[in-house]
Design a protein around this motif. Structure first.
Motif, short mmCIF file in Angstrom:
data_model
loop_
_atom_site.label_atom_id
_atom_site.label_comp_id
_atom_site.label_asym_id
_atom_site.label_seq_id
_atom_site.Cartn_x
_atom_site.Cartn_y
_atom_site.Cartn_z
N GLY A 48 1.01 -1.23 -0.16
CA GLY A 48 0.02 0.06 0.01
C GLY A 48 0.82 1.36 0.13
N LYS A 49 2.06 1.09 0.20
CA LYS A 49 2.88 2.36 0.18
C LYS A 49 3.95 2.13 -0.92
CE LYS A 49 0.78 3.20 3.05
NZ LYS A 49 -0.25 3.81 3.60
N THR A 50 3.74 2.99 -2.39
CA THR A 50 4.17 2.89 -3.41
C THR A 50 5.27 4.02 -3.73
OG1 THR A 50 2.54 3.87 -4.73
CG2 THR A 50 2.53 1.52 -4.34
N TRP A 51 6.32 3.86 -4.61
CA TRP A 51 6.94 5.19 -4.93
C TRP A 51 6.14 6.18 -5.59
CZ3 TRP A 51 11.21 6.02 -2.62
CH2 TRP A 51 12.21 4.95 -2.24
N GLY A 53 2.87 6.79 -5.70
CA GLY A 53 1.88 7.32 -4.91
C GLY A 53 2.36 8.35 -3.90
N SER A 54 3.75 7.92 -3.40
CA SER A 54 4.39 8.84 -2.26
C SER A 54 4.78 10.08 -2.92
CB SER A 54 5.45 8.13 -1.76
OG SER A 54 4.94 6.83 -1.24
N ALA A 55 5.51 9.90 -4.24
CA ALA A 55 6.12 10.98 -5.17
C ALA A 55 4.88 11.91 -5.42
CB ALA A 55 7.15 10.68 -6.26
N ALA A 103 3.15 4.72 9.94
CA ALA A 103 2.03 4.11 10.78
C ALA A 103 1.95 2.62 9.93
CB ALA A 103 0.50 5.04 10.25
N SER A 104 2.06 2.65 8.49
CA SER A 104 2.04 1.39 7.89
C SER A 104 3.19 0.42 8.72
CB SER A 104 2.43 1.58 6.59
OG SER A 104 1.34 1.92 5.87
N PHE A 105 4.31 1.02 8.96
CA PHE A 105 5.34 0.18 9.42
C PHE A 105 4.95 -0.23 10.96
CE2 PHE A 105 9.18 0.17 12.36
CZ PHE A 105 9.94 -0.79 11.64
N LYS A 107 1.84 -0.51 11.41
CA LYS A 107 0.72 -1.59 11.60
C LYS A 107 1.40 -3.12 11.21
CE LYS A 107 -2.91 1.28 9.33
NZ LYS A 107 -3.45 1.42 8.03
N ARG A 108 2.41 -3.20 10.34
CA ARG A 108 2.95 -4.39 10.15
C ARG A 108 3.66 -5.04 11.16
NH1 ARG A 108 0.91 -2.09 5.68
NH2 ARG A 108 -0.89 -2.74 7.37
N ARG A 109 4.41 -4.14 12.15
CA ARG A 109 4.85 -4.67 13.44
C ARG A 109 4.06 -5.35 14.40
NH1 ARG A 109 7.39 -3.57 9.81
NH2 ARG A 109 7.66 -5.81 9.76
N GLU A 113 -2.66 -6.48 8.95
CA GLU A 113 -2.51 -6.71 7.31
C GLU A 113 -2.92 -5.50 6.71
OE1 GLU A 113 -2.26 -9.64 5.72
OE2 GLU A 113 -2.34 -10.81 7.59
N ARG A 114 -2.27 -5.15 5.22
CA ARG A 114 -2.47 -4.04 4.40
C ARG A 114 -4.02 -3.60 4.57
NH1 ARG A 114 -1.95 -3.62 -2.10
NH2 ARG A 114 -2.80 -1.50 -2.10
N GLY A 115 -4.31 -2.32 4.79
CA GLY A 115 -5.69 -1.96 4.87
C GLY A 115 -6.30 -2.14 6.08
N ALA A 116 -5.90 -2.94 7.05
CA ALA A 116 -6.57 -3.03 8.25
C ALA A 116 -6.65 -1.68 8.84
CB ALA A 116 -5.90 -4.03 9.15
N LEU A 174 -12.68 4.88 -5.03
CA LEU A 174 -11.19 5.07 -5.05
C LEU A 174 -10.43 4.41 -4.04
CD1 LEU A 174 -11.46 8.85 -5.37
CD2 LEU A 174 -10.78 7.30 -7.22
N LYS A 175 -11.03 4.09 -2.83
CA LYS A 175 -10.38 3.55 -1.77
C LYS A 175 -11.25 1.96 -1.57
CE LYS A 175 -8.69 4.70 1.99
NZ LYS A 175 -7.16 5.14 2.59
N ASP A 176 -10.17 1.14 -1.19
CA ASP A 176 -10.89 -0.25 -1.14
C ASP A 176 -11.65 -0.33 0.31
OD1 ASP A 176 -9.98 -1.10 -3.32
OD2 ASP A 176 -8.09 -2.05 -2.09
N1 CTP Z 1 -0.74 4.66 -1.56
C1 CTP Z 1 0.41 4.74 -2.32
N2 CTP Z 1 1.63 5.27 -1.55
C2 CTP Z 1 1.52 5.82 -0.46
C3 CTP Z 1 0.02 5.90 0.31
C4 CTP Z 1 -0.92 5.28 -0.46
O1 CTP Z 1 0.47 4.16 -3.30
N3 CTP Z 1 2.55 6.47 0.30
C5 CTP Z 1 -2.06 4.17 -2.35
C6 CTP Z 1 -2.05 2.54 -2.35
O2 CTP Z 1 -2.51 2.35 -3.41
C7 CTP Z 1 -2.74 2.33 -1.04
C8 CTP Z 1 -3.97 3.42 -1.19
O3 CTP Z 1 -3.11 4.53 -1.33
O4 CTP Z 1 -3.41 0.97 -1.10
C9 CTP Z 1 -4.66 3.80 0.09
O5 CTP Z 1 -3.57 4.33 1.24
P1 CTP Z 1 -3.75 3.74 2.61
O6 CTP Z 1 -4.99 3.51 3.06
O7 CTP Z 1 -2.64 4.65 3.31
O8 CTP Z 1 -2.85 2.25 2.44
P2 CTP Z 1 -3.37 0.85 2.75
O9 CTP Z 1 -3.52 -0.03 1.30
O10 CTP Z 1 -4.36 0.84 3.62
O11 CTP Z 1 -1.99 0.25 3.42
P3 CTP Z 1 -1.80 0.33 5.05
O12 CTP Z 1 -2.54 -1.06 5.80
O13 CTP Z 1 -0.37 -0.04 4.94
O14 CTP Z 1 -1.96 1.78 5.44
#
Ligand code: CTP
Ligand code: MG
Ligand code: K
Length: 179
Positions: A48-51, A53-55, A103-105, A107-109, A113-116, A174-176
């Protein structure tokens, strides 16, 4: 400053930190920032954290701050609103993205799961990140702009805005998840 002006200033000041994560949702995808690496058997950050998206998020927040400065200079918005120092614009945008990554860091620790959801953290991670990066980059600007009253308003309005905008993003497909 009147109470209404304080709310307006708080919202205005946070706009360059509000936009990055929403931009990342729209433009995200592709290579994950952690390159797929794991730490103790769990992804460092996750997919869920991509280059991209971040850039895109950092650029959008920074450019937005420049537009807000321009709007002020042209008198399109009330004069009591503050301008963004260039380093403040960068700090708010970059910090918001880094806070969400932190926060994702976490969450994983903690086995999420991603999206939780991670109540509380999801709503304020980017605020903490934005402040943590902006204070060292532009301390004078920060403490001039974020008075105690403005800070208090930020902490109240941000979770409300976060919950409602994410719900809308979810409904729009837009969001899952709605958080
Ligand atoms: N996203 C991205 N890069 C980021 C932040 C978000 O590409 N730095 C995109 C991803 O597609 C991500 C979506 O935005 O799935 C939703 O963001 P977020 O809710 O923050 O991520 P999650 O998929 O829920 O993952 P996580 O559990 O790590 O927060
Ligand atoms: Mg999420
Ligand atoms: K998040």
């Amino acid at each position: 400053m009147s109470a209404l002006e304080t709310v307006a200033v708080a919202f205005w000041l946070m706009l360059p930190a509000y936009i990055p994560n929403n931009t990342a949702v729209v433009f995200g995808g592709g290579r994950p920032v952690d390159m797929g690496r794991e730490w103790n058997g769990t992804r460092v950050l996750g997919d869920g954290k991509t280059w991209r998206g971040s850039a895109s998020g950092v650029v959008a927040g920074f450019v937005l701050a420049l537009f807000l400065n321009e709007a002020l200079a042209r008198g399109y918005v009330p004069e009591f609103l503050p301008t963004f120092a260039p380093l403040a614009a960068l700090g708010l945008a970059l910090g918001a993205i880094l806070g969400d990554m932190g926060a994702s860091f976490l969450k994983r620790r903690t086995g999420r799961e991603r999206g939780a959801p991670f109540p509380g953290v999801d709503q304020l991670d980017f605020v903490v990140g934005a402040f943590a990066v902006t204070v060292p980059l532009a301390p004078g600007w920060f403490f001039d702009s974020f008075t105690p009253g403005v800070l208090a308003v930020v902490l109240v309005i941000t979770p409300v805005l976060h919950v409602s905008t994410n719900f809308i993003a979810y409904k729009l497909g837009l969001k899952d998840e709605p958080w």
